[in-house]
Design an enzyme around this catalytic site. Structure first.
Site, PDB file in Angstrom:
ATOM      1  N   SER A   1      47.004  52.109  45.585  1.00 59.56           N
ATOM      2  CA  SER A   1      48.254  51.696  46.352  1.00 59.56           C
ATOM      3  C   SER A   1      47.583  51.374  47.533  1.00 59.56           C
ATOM      4  CB  SER A   1      49.030  52.766  46.525  1.00 59.56           C
ATOM      5  OG  SER A   1      48.447  53.975  47.143  1.00 59.56           O
ATOM      6  N   LYS A   2      48.266  51.234  48.503  1.00 60.32           N
ATOM      7  CA  LYS A   2      47.333  50.924  49.855  1.00 60.32           C
ATOM      8  C   LYS A   2      46.460  51.711  50.432  1.00 60.32           C
ATOM      9  CE  LYS A   2      50.816  48.086  52.326  1.00 60.32           C
ATOM     10  NZ  LYS A   2      52.109  48.425  52.400  1.00 60.32           N
TER      11      LYS A   2
END
Ligand code: GLU
Length: 467
Positions: free
Chosen positions: A237-238
């Site tokens: 994810s980010k």
């Protein structure tokens, strides 16, 4: 039979690493077998889809060199085809109109959850329903008495009992087709032979198989590829840094490195780490993809990027570096050709951005000397030799690396100091820092006038320090 794969992103965001890896596997499989790779944009969710996302996805695919043979097809343009397919299913009795109100469905679900049952549609409208006030949804009549077997090319045999599935909505009350339905119509129309996609879709597959059969289609082969984790074992994810593929380009990675790393996310060939595009096409096999989740490892990507930077031709590197320099707002016309700078720095940088950051002093005056380097190297003892060196450099008949090296050597010898004792102060004087490519190459690139000005500045600095 010609192999046809498809990549079918929903344009609700950028092309992320997981999507790019799926696209790569689809592309490789098609190329490997002389087949076709189809691009399909699944934009039926008008609210969440955007033209920018489509553009971003195409940009990412192009950057990676994943060229498509067909498409992009847009689901939003295929409405009449979905209507036609629904009519077929309604006519054959494989689909039916469902007039259940939202309130009824919600209370059904709440009751099931209260009884700790898996929420599912109870088939209320299956055998004829009285029209209600709202436009009906259309549900697929899922067989309830058999089982569906998927011989997944990655996961192996998966068996799902049909009574685990309910009658899913294929067209919503507002007339829009649902994902599971439009995908099937498209895969059928586009004669897709191999559905390669993320394993988050594995639960959709038995549903899609039923619909496909009801439409009289042949089953494609399925391959559900494992998800990608960050190094910490959590879903990528980010938090793990850049997740859009093109942000890696902006960060100074070469597409070869990205492609190589993506290919290794779940696929391997012995312990080989480096694969050219041609080798991937030659060696890739979907059946060799691992079932276990793969992890995206930025250190490995850096390592690969170093490798490809080292092996890139000067023109190409210069172009890439030029882009980075421009993006950093550096006046390229104000210094040496980026090709020459990239040549000097190619062994030293993990990314082109790093290279650009290490090149600033070629294009712009640096603000201050690096404090540690200045303290250590710009000391009163070097004042006299540095003055002499300045004069020698000023009088060099030709401004070139060998001439510069000879001047530094001569001056050091005359002053009775080791080469490093003069070379390192010179480096700090001209670049502001303690690390750079060899000083002769560096000075040659910085240019005579700038070099002399900077030595003057360093001499002033030393004098001030001595005072
Ligand atoms: N549009 C789906 C997604 O972006 C992929 C559908 C598929 O590959 O079947 O997740």
């Amino acid at each position: 039979m010609a192999i046809r794969t498809r990549f079918a992103p929903s344009p609700t965001g950028f092309l992320h690493v997981g999507g790019a890896r799926t696209a790569l596997f689809c592309w490789l499989y098609a190329r490997r077998h002389g087949g076709q790779f189809i691009l399909r944009i699944e934009d039926t969710d008008r609210q969440r889809s955007s033209a920018e996302s489509v553009a971003g996805i195409l940009d990412g695919l192009r950057w990676l060199g994943l060229d498509w043979d067909e498409g992009p097809h847009f689901q939003s343009e295929r409405g009449s085809r979905y209507e036609e397919a629904v009519e077929t299913l309604l006519a054959s009795g494989r689909a039916y109109r469902c007039y259940c109100s939202k309130a009824r469905l919600e209370s059904l679900r709440a009751d099931q959850l209260a009884r700790r049952e898996k929420p599912r549609y109870d088939g209320h409208c299956r055998d004829g329903a009285r029209p209600g006030p709202e436009p009906p949804a259309i549900r697929f009549r899922t067989p309830q008495d058999g089982e569906t077997v998927i011989d997944d090319l990655v996961r192996g045999r998966v068996v799902i009992r049909d009574d685990e599935l309910d009658d899913l909505v294929i067209v919503r009350g507002d007339g829009s087709p649902t994902y599971n339905f439009s995908v099937v119509v498209d895969d059928l129309d586009m004669a897709v032979t191999h559905v390669i996609r993320g394993d988050d879709h594995v639960n959709n597959t038995p549903r899609q198989i039923h619909i496909l059969r009801a439409l009289g289609g042949e089953l494609p082969a399925y391959a559900h590829v494992p998800m990608i984790l960050g190094r910490d074992g959590q879903r990528l994810s980010k938090r793990h840094g850049a997740v859009s593929v093109t942000s890696y380009r902006d960060d100074g990675y070469l597409p070869e490195a990205m492609l190589n790393h993506l290919a290794r996310l779940g696929w391997s060939h012995g312990d080989q780490e480096i694969f050219s595009r041609a080798e991937l096409v030659e060696l890739f096999d979907i059946e060799a993809v691992n079932r276990a989740a793969a992890s995206f490892d930025t250190e490995k990507l850096d390592w690969l990027n170093r490798h490809y930077i080292k092996g890139s031709g000067p023109e190409r590197l210069g172009e890439e570096l030029g882009r980075q320099l421009a993006a950093a707002g550096l006046p390229i016309g104000n210094g040496p050709a980026p090709t020459a700078v990239a040549e000097a720095l190619r062994e030293r940088a993990a990314t082109l951005r790093e290279m650009a950051e290490a090149s600033v002093y070629f294009y712009r005056e640096f603000e201050d000397f690096d404090a540690g380097a200045a303290r250590k190297h710009l000391r009163p003892v070097v004042l006299a030799p540095l003055e002499k060196l300045r004069a020698a450099l000023d009088h060099l008949p030709e401004w070139s690396a060998p001439g510069i090296a000879a001047a530094v050597e001569d001056t050091a010898a005359q002053a009775g100091v080791g080469l490093g004792k003069l070379g390192q102060p010179l480096r700090v004087a001209v670049t502001g820092r303690g690390v750079s490519p060899p000083f002769d190459v560096t000075l040659a690139l910085v240019g005579r006038e700038r070099t002399l000005d900077r030595i003057d500045r360093a001499l002033d600095f030393i004098r001030a320090r001595a005072a």
